[in-house]
Motif scaffolding. Structure first.
Motif, PDB file in Angstrom:
ATOM      1  N   PHE A  79     -64.538 -51.135 -36.323  1.00 21.81           N
ATOM      2  CA  PHE A  79     -64.884 -50.286 -35.171  1.00 21.81           C
ATOM      3  C   PHE A  79     -66.294 -50.659 -34.710  1.00 21.81           C
ATOM      4  N   ALA A  80     -66.481 -50.861 -33.424  1.00 16.41           N
ATOM      5  CA  ALA A  80     -67.815 -51.225 -32.912  1.00 16.41           C
ATOM      6  C   ALA A  80     -68.150 -50.382 -31.692  1.00 16.41           C
ATOM      7  N   VAL A  81     -69.443 -50.273 -31.413  1.00 19.94           N
ATOM      8  CA  VAL A  81     -69.908 -49.548 -30.229  1.00 19.94           C
ATOM      9  C   VAL A  81     -70.696 -50.527 -29.362  1.00 19.94           C
ATOM     10  N   VAL A  82     -70.364 -50.588 -28.073  1.00 18.94           N
ATOM     11  CA  VAL A  82     -71.181 -51.367 -27.131  1.00 18.94           C
ATOM     12  C   VAL A  82     -71.862 -50.347 -26.224  1.00 18.94           C
ATOM     13  N   PHE A  83     -73.177 -50.358 -26.235  1.00 19.45           N
ATOM     14  CA  PHE A  83     -73.948 -49.319 -25.556  1.00 19.45           C
ATOM     15  C   PHE A  83     -74.748 -49.975 -24.429  1.00 19.45           C
ATOM     16  N   ALA A  84     -74.521 -49.571 -23.196  1.00 20.05           N
ATOM     17  CA  ALA A  84     -75.278 -50.144 -22.069  1.00 20.05           C
ATOM     18  C   ALA A  84     -76.053 -49.042 -21.371  1.00 20.05           C
ATOM     19  N   ALA A  85     -77.366 -49.206 -21.263  1.00 21.99           N
ATOM     20  CA  ALA A  85     -78.207 -48.215 -20.592  1.00 21.99           C
ATOM     21  C   ALA A  85     -78.798 -48.852 -19.345  1.00 21.99           C
ATOM     22  N   MET A  86     -78.651 -48.169 -18.202  1.00 22.54           N
ATOM     23  CA  MET A  86     -79.105 -48.728 -16.923  1.00 22.54           C
ATOM     24  C   MET A  86     -80.176 -47.851 -16.298  1.00 22.54           C
ATOM     25  N   GLY A  87     -81.288 -48.478 -15.934  1.00 19.82           N
ATOM     26  CA  GLY A  87     -82.334 -47.757 -15.205  1.00 19.82           C
ATOM     27  C   GLY A  87     -82.968 -46.647 -16.011  1.00 19.82           C
ATOM     28  N   ILE A  88     -83.083 -46.847 -17.347  1.00 20.27           N
ATOM     29  CA  ILE A  88     -83.687 -45.785 -18.162  1.00 20.27           C
ATOM     30  C   ILE A  88     -85.163 -46.090 -18.395  1.00 20.27           C
ATOM     31  N   THR A  89     -85.913 -45.096 -18.854  1.00 25.09           N
ATOM     32  CA  THR A  89     -87.342 -45.300 -19.104  1.00 25.09           C
ATOM     33  C   THR A  89     -87.514 -45.976 -20.467  1.00 25.09           C
ATOM     34  N   PHE A  90     -88.693 -46.502 -20.693  1.00 23.73           N
ATOM     35  CA  PHE A  90     -88.990 -47.166 -21.959  1.00 23.73           C
ATOM     36  C   PHE A  90     -88.829 -46.170 -23.118  1.00 23.73           C
ATOM     37  N   GLU A  91     -89.243 -44.927 -22.852  1.00 24.16           N
ATOM     38  CA  GLU A  91     -89.165 -43.875 -23.881  1.00 24.16           C
ATOM     39  C   GLU A  91     -87.705 -43.631 -24.303  1.00 24.16           C
ATOM     40  N   GLU A  92     -86.808 -43.557 -23.300  1.00 21.89           N
ATOM     41  CA  GLU A  92     -85.380 -43.349 -23.605  1.00 21.89           C
ATOM     42  C   GLU A  92     -84.817 -44.540 -24.375  1.00 21.89           C
ATOM     43  N   SER A  93     -85.205 -45.734 -23.948  1.00 22.16           N
ATOM     44  CA  SER A  93     -84.713 -46.946 -24.603  1.00 22.16           C
ATOM     45  C   SER A  93     -85.135 -46.950 -26.074  1.00 22.16           C
ATOM     46  N   ASN A  94     -86.376 -46.556 -26.315  1.00 23.31           N
ATOM     47  CA  ASN A  94     -86.900 -46.465 -27.670  1.00 23.31           C
ATOM     48  C   ASN A  94     -86.113 -45.451 -28.499  1.00 23.31           C
ATOM     49  N   PHE A  95     -85.780 -44.309 -27.846  1.00 21.63           N
ATOM     50  CA  PHE A  95     -85.018 -43.241 -28.514  1.00 21.63           C
ATOM     51  C   PHE A  95     -83.667 -43.774 -28.994  1.00 21.63           C
ATOM     52  N   PHE A  96     -82.948 -44.502 -28.111  1.00 25.21           N
ATOM     53  CA  PHE A  96     -81.628 -45.016 -28.488  1.00 25.21           C
ATOM     54  C   PHE A  96     -81.735 -46.015 -29.642  1.00 25.21           C
ATOM     55  N   ILE A  97     -82.673 -46.959 -29.515  1.00 25.14           N
ATOM     56  CA  ILE A  97     -82.785 -48.016 -30.535  1.00 25.14           C
ATOM     57  C   ILE A  97     -83.158 -47.398 -31.894  1.00 25.14           C
TER      58      ILE A  97
ATOM     59  N   ILE B 186     -79.940 -53.135 -22.635  1.00 22.12           N
ATOM     60  CA  ILE B 186     -80.884 -52.158 -22.096  1.00 22.12           C
ATOM     61  C   ILE B 186     -81.531 -52.695 -20.826  1.00 22.12           C
ATOM     62  N   ASN B 187     -81.375 -51.944 -19.731  1.00 28.24           N
ATOM     63  CA  ASN B 187     -82.007 -52.298 -18.463  1.00 28.24           C
ATOM     64  C   ASN B 187     -82.963 -51.156 -18.121  1.00 28.24           C
ATOM     65  N   LEU B 188     -84.241 -51.468 -18.032  1.00 30.01           N
ATOM     66  CA  LEU B 188     -85.242 -50.415 -17.805  1.00 30.01           C
ATOM     67  C   LEU B 188     -85.400 -50.106 -16.322  1.00 30.01           C
ATOM     68  N   ALA B 189     -86.004 -48.957 -16.044  1.00 30.48           N
ATOM     69  CA  ALA B 189     -86.163 -48.506 -14.656  1.00 30.48           C
ATOM     70  C   ALA B 189     -87.004 -49.482 -13.833  1.00 30.48           C
ATOM     71  N   ASN B 190     -87.924 -50.218 -14.489  1.00 32.93           N
ATOM     72  CA  ASN B 190     -88.775 -51.140 -13.714  1.00 32.93           C
ATOM     73  C   ASN B 190     -88.176 -52.544 -13.618  1.00 32.93           C
ATOM     74  N   ASP B 191     -86.961 -52.742 -14.175  1.00 30.69           N
ATOM     75  CA  ASP B 191     -86.279 -54.032 -14.023  1.00 30.69           C
ATOM     76  C   ASP B 191     -85.632 -54.091 -12.634  1.00 30.69           C
TER      77      ASP B 191
END
Length: 456
Positions: free
Chosen positions: A177-195, A211-216
């Motif tokens: 079983f695997a999870v593929v997680f894609a985050a779009m336009g999130i803040t660095f703080e949120e990205s850090n939280f997920f990782i 992970i795609n950040l809001a400033n990308d």
């Protein structure tokens, strides 16, 4: 051999016009080489005769029109896939960003994969345990299903997404079983939280993060979910894994779509979004499912925050048409301090009856689910009456239902972000709550089940 052009005519923001090009196709990938040898990537947005309008994946600063050259590579954006992707973090372009070694791809795949052929689909029927009672017990997720979460700004959908990614499993099987997680336009703080969240619980070992950040750039946001789905298709249909794809936040994706559509000067549709947004979302969502003759499967949970809490907004509206139900988060429950604040009455999983019952969850699942829905609905009505008419105006039965609604919210829905309940625990909590009501009120459960479970 890629063709080179030194005919850059103009640069406006992220867009660039290249003249006198030959045999260049829509969506083709290009490289811009600056005078100092630096290269930047771009993709073709529009072809008009021999003119190509390209969109840059990086900033356009420092591009000198006369000294820079453009190469078109003859293919669209590709992702190098391999079993080593598990446990790794990528950006929206498929490059590793976790300071680990580069992935050695087993093959390269075009990220614009095709939606699954309806004739090749196998019907979703196996229960996935998320560990969240409001989903498992009342709006069950089934393997191969697309079940979106409709949230709103300020509600804790990120915590719920991380919780499902950490806890989800297929019970009674040792299939990978695997999870593929894609985050779009999130803040660095949120990205850090997920990782961090995945690393702390060890869930990262079976997770691929994009992970795609809001400033990308916006154009990278368009490719992020497609990268994730390409990785998921490879793991599911080549490596025989059961893959859960979580996409957050689809609203940021749709806004990027609108931005690029405006840059191409297309005629806007509802609320400025492009008219083809339905097709675009459908092409993405329909890549999930189960295929006949293949062991693996892709189950998808897209998460979107409804602008202004409006469920009729084009993004939730179109998503609801394409997917099989929706889980709705409620601001009212969030204010009461419930976690996760899932509003079970308007939530719906259209395939829930396919994944529950004897041999899948338990024989009493369907009956208790219907009874809990009915009792909670009546309890909420009783509470509204109490506000208008006062407690004295309610019958004894209505008062019991009002008490039931409060207990249901506190014990069944409210479980925090770190409680992983088995389906048996969820069903037992359901029975504990139903014992608040007199047996004569439980009209949706047959006598044999009541004898067996209610009288415990």
């Amino acid at each position: 051999m890629p063709r080179e052009y030194r005919t850059i005519q103009e640069v406006a923001g992220p867009l660039m016009l290249v003249k006198s090009v030959e045999n260049v196709k829509y969506d083709e990938l290009g490289e811009i080489e600056l005078a100092n040898g630096e290269t930047r990537r771009c993709k073709v947005l529009e072809i008009n005769g021999s003119n190509a309008l390209v969109q840059l994946y990086e900033a356009s600063t420092g591009i000198n029109l006369s000294n820079s050259k453009v190469r078109f590579l003859g293919h669209s954006l590709e992702l190098g896939v391999s079993g080593d992707m598990l446990g790794r973090v990528f950006n929206g372009m498929g490059k590793t960003i976790d300071n680990g070694p580069e992935i050695l791809p087993e093959e390269r795949r075009d990220i614009n994969g095709l939606p699954m052929n309806p004739a090749a689909r196998a019907y979703p029927s196996e229960f996935i345990q998320t560990g969240v009672s409001a989903i498992d017990g009342l709006n069950t997720l089934v393997r191969g299903q697309k079940l979106p979460i409709f949230s709103a700004s300020g509600l804790p959908h990120a915590n719920l997404a991380a919780q499902i990614a950490r806890q989800a499993k297929v019970i009674g099987s040792d299939e990978p079983f695997a999870v593929v997680f894609a985050a779009m336009g999130i803040t660095f703080e949120e990205s850090n939280f997920f990782i961090q969240s995945f690393r702390e619980t060890g869930a990262i070992d079976r997770t691929v993060l994009f992970i795609n950040l809001a400033n990308d750039p916006a154009v990278e946001r368009i490719s992020t979910p497609r990268m994730a789905l390409t990785a998921a298709e490879y793991l599911a249909f080549e490596k025989d894994m059961h893959v859960l794809v979580i996409l957050t936040d689809i609203t940021n994706y749709a806004d990027a779509l609108r931005e690029i559509s405006a840059a191409r000067k297309e005629v806007p549709g509802r609320r400025g979004y492009p008219g083809y947004m339905y097709t675009d979302l459908a092409q993405m969502y329909e890549r999930a499912g189960r295929q006949r003759g293949k062991k693996g499967s892709i189950t998808m949970i897209p998460i979107l925050s409804m602008p202004e809490d409006d469920i009729t907004h084009p993004i939730p509206d179109l998503t609801g048409y394409i997917t099989e139900g929706q889980i709705i988060l409620s601001r009212e429950l969030y204010r009461k301090g419930l976690t996760p604040p899932i509003d079970v009455l308007p939530s719906l999983s259209r395939l829930k009856d396919k994944g529950i019952g004897k041999g899948k969850t338990r024989e009493d699942h369907a009956a208790t689910m219907n009874q809990l829905f009915a009792a909670y609905s009546r309890g909420k009505d009783a509470k509204e009456l109490m506000v208008i008419l006062g407690e004295a105006a309610l019958s004894e039965t209505d008062l019991i239902y009002a008490k039931f609604a409060d207990e249901f919210e506190m014990k069944y829905i409210n479980q925090g972000n770190f409680t992983d309940r088995t389906i048996e625990e969820t069903l037992e909590i359901g029975w504990d709550l139903l014992r608040i009501l007199p047996r004569s009120e439980l009209k949706r459960i047959n006598d044999q089940m009541l004898d067996r479970y209610y009288e415990k």
